[in-house]
Design an enzyme around this catalytic site. Structure first.
Site, mmCIF file in Angstrom:
data_model
loop_
_atom_site.group_PDB
_atom_site.id
_atom_site.type_symbol
_atom_site.label_atom_id
_atom_site.label_comp_id
_atom_site.label_asym_id
_atom_site.label_seq_id
_atom_site.Cartn_x
_atom_site.Cartn_y
_atom_site.Cartn_z
ATOM 1 N N HIS A 155 8.599 73.541 -16.945
ATOM 2 C CA HIS A 155 8.619 74.352 -18.162
ATOM 3 C C HIS A 155 7.223 74.604 -18.712
ATOM 4 O O HIS A 155 7.078 75.094 -19.832
ATOM 5 C CB HIS A 155 9.511 73.697 -19.215
ATOM 6 N N HIS B 132 18.896 75.374 -10.142
ATOM 7 C CA HIS B 132 20.314 75.544 -10.431
ATOM 8 C C HIS B 132 21.149 75.538 -9.153
ATOM 9 O O HIS B 132 22.316 75.116 -9.180
ATOM 10 C CB HIS B 132 20.539 76.836 -11.212
ATOM 11 N N ARG C 225 13.732 78.399 -11.115
ATOM 12 C CA ARG C 225 14.969 78.089 -11.850
ATOM 13 C C ARG C 225 16.189 78.308 -10.958
ATOM 14 O O ARG C 225 17.142 77.506 -10.973
ATOM 15 C CB ARG C 225 15.058 78.948 -13.107
ATOM 16 N N ASN D 80 23.967 80.328 -15.992
ATOM 17 C CA ASN D 80 23.323 81.388 -15.218
ATOM 18 C C ASN D 80 23.575 82.784 -15.765
ATOM 19 O O ASN D 80 22.797 83.707 -15.501
ATOM 20 C CB ASN D 80 23.828 81.345 -13.760
#
Length: 319
Positions: free
Chosen positions: A193, A66, A62, A94
């Protein structure tokens, strides 16, 4: 100039241009001489972290996602705020959810001990994301290297360019397209995911308000995600195998048992349904497409050559 001299001059000129071009490009063998053991060092530290907490693999993945979605894969997400600098860590996507910074710190320290001021934090994060996936049973891929680290970050870009769990399919498609990623990349990368968890605050609206969700699944999730309060309560993104990387995520989509609204948008909207069904029936196809999409993700606007720097501490720019 004689013919032979001209030929030699031309050859040297071409080699010079090729050398210059390669300097500004990512390469599979970028650290072959300067830090040949870097991948083994990263892999060893990630193995320790994931053994301790399997969820850490998706946390690092992740972070990587990001990071790359905000001004490219430049490790800007790793920079701490200071009295005179506001970075991306406290941007809304975040804040209180981005984690794994200490793992990257450990890896960086291990790499610095062997190859001082040589390997960027951006490359370390990219390798760590790949290794986390592999450690949970996912595919592997060759990571092009040679990124350099940003000297700045953008909280405003992080707030506007990272997709939200409430995003529609059209929004997701356009946000990915803005990064050079097509609809197939979107569907494959969303398969990340298949591992990890999400907080109640990110999926409450989906289980209480959406029609595109299985009622029994919504009822199950409501047990730990009340209509108000409990925002930090966690639930697995993939109810079947939260700590194993596989294609179960797509089976969840077809069964309307996806935890996030943005995920469920990939099915029952027409355009991606056929691909979701293919991935649910063909784990090898999903693995191959995921690996290819991760390479594309990792090459979004990297800093190379003389741009950026090699941070000695991933949390701050060099003095």
């Amino acid at each position: 100039m004689s013919s032979s001299s001209y030929t030699t001059f031309l050859a040297l000129s071409i080699l010079s241009l090729l050398s210059f071009s390669a300097h500004g490009q990512l390469s599979n063998a970028f650290y072959a001489r300067s830090c040949p053991n870097v991948q083994a060092i990263v892999r060893s530290a990630m193995a320790q972290a994931v053994r301790k907490e399997p969820r850490m693999a998706v946390s690092i993945l992740r972070l990587f996602f990001h990071d790359c979605f905000v001004n490219g894969c430049d490790a800007s997400i790793l920079l701490d705020d200071t009295a005179t600098f506001t970075g991306e860590k406290n941007a809304f996507p975040n804040q209180n959810t981005a984690r794994g910074f200490d793992v990257i710190d450990t890896i960086k320290s291990n790499v610095e001990a062997r190859c001082n001021a040589t390997v960027s934090c951006a490359d370390i994060l990219t390798l760590a994301a790949r290794d986390g996936v592999v450690l949970l049973g996912g595919p592997t891929w060759t990571v092009p290297l040679g990124r350099r680290d940003a000297k700045t970050a953008s909280q405003s870009a992080a707030n506007s360019q990272i997709p939200s769990p409430a995003s529609s399919l059209s929004t997701l498609t356009s946000m990915f397209a803005a990064k050079g990623l097509d609809a197939r990349d979107l569907t494959a990368l969303s398969g990340a995911h298949t591992i990890g968890q999400a907080s109640c605050g990110n999926f409450r609206a989906h289980i209480y308000n959406d029609n595109n969700v299985d009622p029994s699944f919504a009822a199950l999730r409501k047990q730990t995600c009340p209509a108000s309060g409990g925002n930090s309560n966690l639930a697995p993104l993939d109810i079947q195998s939260p700590n194993r990387f596989g294609n179960e995520y797509y089976k969840d989509l077809i069964a309307r048992r996806s935890l996030l609204h943005s995920d469920q948008e990939l099915f029952n909207n027409g355009t991606q349904d056929a691909l979701v069904r293919q991935y649910s029936n063909n784990p090898a196809l999903f693995a191959a497409d995921f690996a290819n999409a991760m390479v594309k993700l990792g090459t979004i606007s990297p800093l190379t050559g003389a741009n950026g720097e090699i941070r000695l501490n991933c949390r701050k720019v060099n003095s």
